[in-house]
Design a protein around this motif. Structure first.
Motif, PDB file in Angstrom:
ATOM      1  N   ALA A  81       0.826  -1.219   0.000  1.00  9.55           N
ATOM      2  CA  ALA A  81       0.000   0.000   0.000  1.00  9.55           C
ATOM      3  C   ALA A  81       0.854   1.261   0.000  1.00  9.55           C
ATOM      4  O   ALA A  81       0.526   2.253  -0.666  1.00  9.55           O
ATOM      5  CB  ALA A  81      -0.940  -0.011   1.194  1.00  9.55           C
ATOM      6  N   ALA A  82       1.961   1.237   0.721  1.00 13.67           N
ATOM      7  CA  ALA A  82       2.817   2.425   0.836  1.00 13.67           C
ATOM      8  C   ALA A  82       3.601   2.709  -0.439  1.00 13.67           C
ATOM      9  O   ALA A  82       4.206   3.792  -0.563  1.00 13.67           O
ATOM     10  CB  ALA A  82       3.776   2.273   2.005  1.00 13.67           C
ATOM     11  N   ARG A  83       3.592   1.778  -1.386  1.00 10.60           N
ATOM     12  CA  ARG A  83       4.324   1.992  -2.646  1.00 10.60           C
ATOM     13  C   ARG A  83       3.524   2.870  -3.624  1.00 10.60           C
ATOM     14  O   ARG A  83       4.072   3.268  -4.662  1.00 10.60           O
ATOM     15  CB  ARG A  83       4.623   0.653  -3.332  1.00 10.60           C
ATOM     16  CG  ARG A  83       5.371  -0.358  -2.478  1.00 10.60           C
ATOM     17  CD  ARG A  83       6.858  -0.123  -2.432  1.00 10.60           C
ATOM     18  NE  ARG A  83       7.485  -1.119  -1.577  1.00 10.60           N
ATOM     19  CZ  ARG A  83       8.036  -2.254  -2.000  1.00 10.60           C
ATOM     20  NH1 ARG A  83       8.051  -2.531  -3.295  1.00 10.60           N
ATOM     21  NH2 ARG A  83       8.583  -3.087  -1.136  1.00 10.60           N
ATOM     22  N   LYS A  84       2.265   3.129  -3.326  1.00 16.81           N
ATOM     23  CA  LYS A  84       1.459   3.931  -4.242  1.00 16.81           C
ATOM     24  C   LYS A  84       2.016   5.352  -4.296  1.00 16.81           C
ATOM     25  O   LYS A  84       2.261   5.978  -3.267  1.00 16.81           O
ATOM     26  CB  LYS A  84       0.005   3.966  -3.782  1.00 16.81           C
ATOM     27  CG  LYS A  84      -0.960   4.574  -4.795  1.00 16.81           C
ATOM     28  CD  LYS A  84      -2.404   4.429  -4.329  1.00 16.81           C
ATOM     29  CE  LYS A  84      -3.381   4.916  -5.388  1.00 16.81           C
ATOM     30  NZ  LYS A  84      -4.789   4.776  -4.943  1.00 16.81           N
ATOM     31  N   LYS A  85       2.234   5.850  -5.526  1.00 10.50           N
ATOM     32  CA  LYS A  85       2.887   7.145  -5.719  1.00 10.50           C
ATOM     33  C   LYS A  85       2.233   7.916  -6.863  1.00 10.50           C
ATOM     34  O   LYS A  85       1.499   7.358  -7.676  1.00 10.50           O
ATOM     35  CB  LYS A  85       4.372   6.955  -6.034  1.00 10.50           C
ATOM     36  CG  LYS A  85       5.183   6.315  -4.930  1.00 10.50           C
ATOM     37  CD  LYS A  85       6.644   6.189  -5.328  1.00 10.50           C
ATOM     38  CE  LYS A  85       7.471   5.543  -4.225  1.00 10.50           C
ATOM     39  NZ  LYS A  85       8.899   5.409  -4.630  1.00 10.50           N
ATOM     40  N   THR A  86       2.541   9.184  -6.907  1.00 11.09           N
ATOM     41  CA  THR A  86       2.187  10.020  -8.058  1.00 11.09           C
ATOM     42  C   THR A  86       3.473  10.425  -8.768  1.00 11.09           C
ATOM     43  O   THR A  86       4.395  10.937  -8.129  1.00 11.09           O
ATOM     44  CB  THR A  86       1.402  11.266  -7.618  1.00 11.09           C
ATOM     45  OG1 THR A  86       0.169  10.857  -7.015  1.00 11.09           O
ATOM     46  CG2 THR A  86       1.099  12.163  -8.810  1.00 11.09           C
ATOM     47  N   LYS A  87       3.530  10.174 -10.065  1.00 14.18           N
ATOM     48  CA  LYS A  87       4.734  10.454 -10.845  1.00 14.18           C
ATOM     49  C   LYS A  87       4.344  11.151 -12.146  1.00 14.18           C
ATOM     50  O   LYS A  87       3.198  11.038 -12.613  1.00 14.18           O
ATOM     51  CB  LYS A  87       5.488   9.157 -11.187  1.00 14.18           C
ATOM     52  CG  LYS A  87       5.940   8.344  -9.987  1.00 14.18           C
ATOM     53  CD  LYS A  87       6.814   7.179 -10.435  1.00 14.18           C
ATOM     54  CE  LYS A  87       7.293   6.365  -9.243  1.00 14.18           C
ATOM     55  NZ  LYS A  87       8.334   5.380  -9.634  1.00 14.18           N
ATOM     56  N   THR A  88       5.311  11.831 -12.732  1.00 14.04           N
ATOM     57  CA  THR A  88       5.149  12.403 -14.066  1.00 14.04           C
ATOM     58  C   THR A  88       6.040  11.639 -15.026  1.00 14.04           C
ATOM     59  O   THR A  88       7.264  11.621 -14.872  1.00 14.04           O
ATOM     60  CB  THR A  88       5.496  13.895 -14.082  1.00 14.04           C
ATOM     61  OG1 THR A  88       4.636  14.581 -13.172  1.00 14.04           O
ATOM     62  CG2 THR A  88       5.305  14.474 -15.477  1.00 14.04           C
ATOM     63  N   ILE A  89       5.416  10.995 -16.000  1.00 16.85           N
ATOM     64  CA  ILE A  89       6.130  10.158 -16.964  1.00 16.85           C
ATOM     65  C   ILE A  89       5.808  10.648 -18.360  1.00 16.85           C
ATOM     66  O   ILE A  89       4.634  10.662 -18.770  1.00 16.85           O
ATOM     67  CB  ILE A  89       5.745   8.679 -16.802  1.00 16.85           C
ATOM     68  CG1 ILE A  89       6.110   8.203 -15.379  1.00 16.85           C
ATOM     69  CG2 ILE A  89       6.439   7.811 -17.855  1.00 16.85           C
ATOM     70  CD1 ILE A  89       5.497   6.882 -15.013  1.00 16.85           C
ATOM     71  N   ASP A  90       6.824  11.090 -19.063  1.00 15.24           N
ATOM     72  CA  ASP A  90       6.646  11.647 -20.407  1.00 15.24           C
ATOM     73  C   ASP A  90       5.579  12.738 -20.419  1.00 15.24           C
ATOM     74  O   ASP A  90       4.738  12.817 -21.313  1.00 15.24           O
ATOM     75  CB  ASP A  90       6.293  10.543 -21.413  1.00 15.24           C
ATOM     76  CG  ASP A  90       7.433   9.566 -21.627  1.00 15.24           C
ATOM     77  OD1 ASP A  90       8.551   9.840 -21.175  1.00 15.24           O
ATOM     78  OD2 ASP A  90       7.183   8.510 -22.243  1.00 15.24           O
ATOM     79  N   GLY A  96      -0.380   5.616  -8.938  1.00  9.96           N
ATOM     80  CA  GLY A  96      -0.528   4.168  -8.906  1.00  9.96           C
ATOM     81  C   GLY A  96       0.712   3.499  -8.386  1.00  9.96           C
ATOM     82  O   GLY A  96       1.513   4.090  -7.650  1.00  9.96           O
ATOM     83  N   TRP A  97       0.861   2.265  -8.779  1.00  9.15           N
ATOM     84  CA  TRP A  97       2.035   1.474  -8.415  1.00  9.15           C
ATOM     85  C   TRP A  97       2.866   1.244  -9.677  1.00  9.15           C
ATOM     86  O   TRP A  97       2.314   0.958 -10.751  1.00  9.15           O
ATOM     87  CB  TRP A  97       1.611   0.133  -7.839  1.00  9.15           C
ATOM     88  CG  TRP A  97       1.011   0.214  -6.465  1.00  9.15           C
ATOM     89  CD1 TRP A  97       1.659   0.025  -5.275  1.00  9.15           C
ATOM     90  CD2 TRP A  97      -0.359   0.447  -6.123  1.00  9.15           C
ATOM     91  NE1 TRP A  97       0.776   0.143  -4.218  1.00  9.15           N
ATOM     92  CE2 TRP A  97      -0.475   0.405  -4.710  1.00  9.15           C
ATOM     93  CE3 TRP A  97      -1.519   0.707  -6.879  1.00  9.15           C
ATOM     94  CZ2 TRP A  97      -1.670   0.597  -4.044  1.00  9.15           C
ATOM     95  CZ3 TRP A  97      -2.723   0.901  -6.209  1.00  9.15           C
ATOM     96  CH2 TRP A  97      -2.798   0.851  -4.816  1.00  9.15           C
ATOM     97  N   PHE A  98       4.187   1.345  -9.555  1.00 11.61           N
ATOM     98  CA  PHE A  98       5.075   1.345 -10.724  1.00 11.61           C
ATOM     99  C   PHE A  98       6.141   0.256 -10.593  1.00 11.61           C
ATOM    100  O   PHE A  98       6.707   0.047  -9.514  1.00 11.61           O
ATOM    101  CB  PHE A  98       5.730   2.723 -10.866  1.00 11.61           C
ATOM    102  CG  PHE A  98       4.754   3.835 -11.088  1.00 11.61           C
ATOM    103  CD1 PHE A  98       4.439   4.253 -12.366  1.00 11.61           C
ATOM    104  CD2 PHE A  98       4.113   4.451 -10.015  1.00 11.61           C
ATOM    105  CE1 PHE A  98       3.522   5.269 -12.585  1.00 11.61           C
ATOM    106  CE2 PHE A  98       3.194   5.468 -10.216  1.00 11.61           C
ATOM    107  CZ  PHE A  98       2.888   5.880 -11.502  1.00 11.61           C
ATOM    108  N   LYS A 160       9.585   0.702 -23.564  1.00 13.69           N
ATOM    109  CA  LYS A 160       8.629   1.692 -23.087  1.00 13.69           C
ATOM    110  C   LYS A 160       9.337   2.818 -22.321  1.00 13.69           C
ATOM    111  O   LYS A 160      10.199   2.553 -21.477  1.00 13.69           O
ATOM    112  CB  LYS A 160       7.603   1.034 -22.156  1.00 13.69           C
ATOM    113  CG  LYS A 160       6.807  -0.094 -22.787  1.00 13.69           C
ATOM    114  CD  LYS A 160       5.865   0.379 -23.860  1.00 13.69           C
ATOM    115  CE  LYS A 160       4.731   1.200 -23.310  1.00 13.69           C
ATOM    116  NZ  LYS A 160       3.664   1.438 -24.314  1.00 13.69           N
ATOM    117  N   HIS A 161       8.996   4.036 -22.628  1.00 14.23           N
ATOM    118  CA  HIS A 161       9.495   5.219 -21.906  1.00 14.23           C
ATOM    119  C   HIS A 161      11.020   5.189 -21.702  1.00 14.23           C
ATOM    120  O   HIS A 161      11.515   5.367 -20.588  1.00 14.23           O
ATOM    121  CB  HIS A 161       8.806   5.342 -20.549  1.00 14.23           C
ATOM    122  CG  HIS A 161       7.322   5.293 -20.616  1.00 14.23           C
ATOM    123  ND1 HIS A 161       6.565   6.230 -21.308  1.00 14.23           N
ATOM    124  CD2 HIS A 161       6.431   4.400 -20.099  1.00 14.23           C
ATOM    125  CE1 HIS A 161       5.278   5.913 -21.192  1.00 14.23           C
ATOM    126  NE2 HIS A 161       5.177   4.815 -20.478  1.00 14.23           N
TER     127      HIS A 161
END
Length: 337
Positions: A81-90, A96-98, A160-161
């Motif tokens: 649960a603690a791995r859920k994050k907000t990120k900017t990708i491209d 979510g979880w990455f 990908k990315h």
């Protein structure tokens, strides 16, 4: 079903286009699972397509995106649960979880889910059954099934990315080439294409491997690495000649070749004039994805995908990406009307 002709050194099935199983037989099984790839091979696909993203410890795994919220059961694992994050990708903000926040061992505790349950409700019965595969497992499957069927089953990985992952210390290119090298497939006549929506990483791969490369293109926007102003500019005769300096072909969104039921563009002729192959994407059976003249019933009902595939083959494309490779193979093997 007739057996496909062997692949020749220039990666084309003798006298006929190739069928690439887009994320496996993803119309019938959760995408990017060994079960989806295995079924695609049973359905006659020439290539299986793993999209590749890295784990925190540098393993390449098959997921359409590094955000695995919608394609795995990670949300049901309280230990993560603690791995859920907000990120900017491209340039896109996601929550979510990455994959890059998980080791391979941790990722192995997750199971795949159907990504499009509204359109593919039958696939949800497989939710929770299949693990996330590595590139090595995908290669091993292709080799094993090639031996069993007597057909050459290739792989068609997408990086990908790549700019994003290189920036965070998880570059894709060298890892992929190392996996191909270990498999004996780091050679020009191996049953492999490598694809990317970006440009600079394909140019980097061009210096690392003789495997043919495919420049992906969308009908809008441009490469995330900023190496070109737009995909539209890349699809011009001058742009295509520039691509031919580092790639063997292009993978355009199908609307770039024929938008809906409208007239075809000149992209097939222009690409062939530049010496490039064309493998457009994505051919899906659900009416939601089909042009108006080929729809049947509601969005989730299967329409006339066979006619759409045949339409594009008759325009001269060299292969198609399909979520339903069995339908695409049958359409390819049927004579033109």
């Amino acid at each position: 079903m007739s057996s496909p002709a062997p692949l020749t050194a220039d990666h084309t099935a003798a006298a006929r286009p190739i069928v690439i199983a887009h994320r496996g037989a993803s119309g019938d099984r959760p995408e990017h699972t060994l079960a989806a790839y295995d079924l695609a091979i049973d359905q006659g696909a020439d290539f299986i397509e793993p999209d590749l993203v890295p784990t925190r410890d540098g393993h390449l795994v098959a997921r359409h995106e590094n955000n695995i919220t919608d394609t795995t059961d990670v949300a049901a694992h309280p230990e993560f649960a603690a791995r859920k994050k907000t990120k900017t990708i491209d340039g896109e903000t996601q929550t979510g979880w990455f994959t890059e926040d998980f080791t391979l061992a941790e990722l192995r505790t997750l199971r795949a889910n159907e990504r499009l349950p509204q359109l593919r409700p039958a696939n949800t019965r497989y939710d929770g059954q299949f693990a996330v595969p590595t590139i090595e497992e995908v290669i091993a499957l292709a080799k094993r099934r090639s031996a069993e069927t007597g057909r050459t089953i290739g792989i068609y990985p997408e990086t990908k990315h790549p700019t994003y992952f290189r920036a965070i210390g998880l570059p894709l290119e060298e890892k992929l080439v190392a996996a191909l090298q270990a498999a004996g497939w780091n050679r020009a006549d191996a049953p492999v294409f490598i694809q990317s929506f970006e440009v600079d990483n394909l140019k980097r791969l061009h210096t690392l491997t003789p495997v043919p490369l495919i420049q992906l293109m969308a009908s809008t926007g441009g490469p995330a690495d900023g190496a070109a102003t737009s995909y539209a500019a890349m699809a011009t005769p001058d742009g295509l000649r520039a691509i031919a300096a580092y790639a063997a072909g292009i993978g355009p969104e199908k609307a770039m070749i024929q938008p809906g039921d409208g007239p075809a563009t000149t992209l097939v002729a222009d690409a062939h004039a530049a010496g490039l192959k064309l493998h457009p994407w994505t051919f899906r059976a659900e009416s939601y994805f089909l042009p108006p003249s080929l729809k049947v019933g509601g969005p989730a009902d299967r329409g006339h995908l066979d006619r759409e595939v045949r339409r594009f083959l008759d325009l001269g494309v060299d292969g198609v990406f399909s979520d339903h490779p069995g339908i695409a193979v049958a359409a390819r093997d049927r004579p033109s009307e």
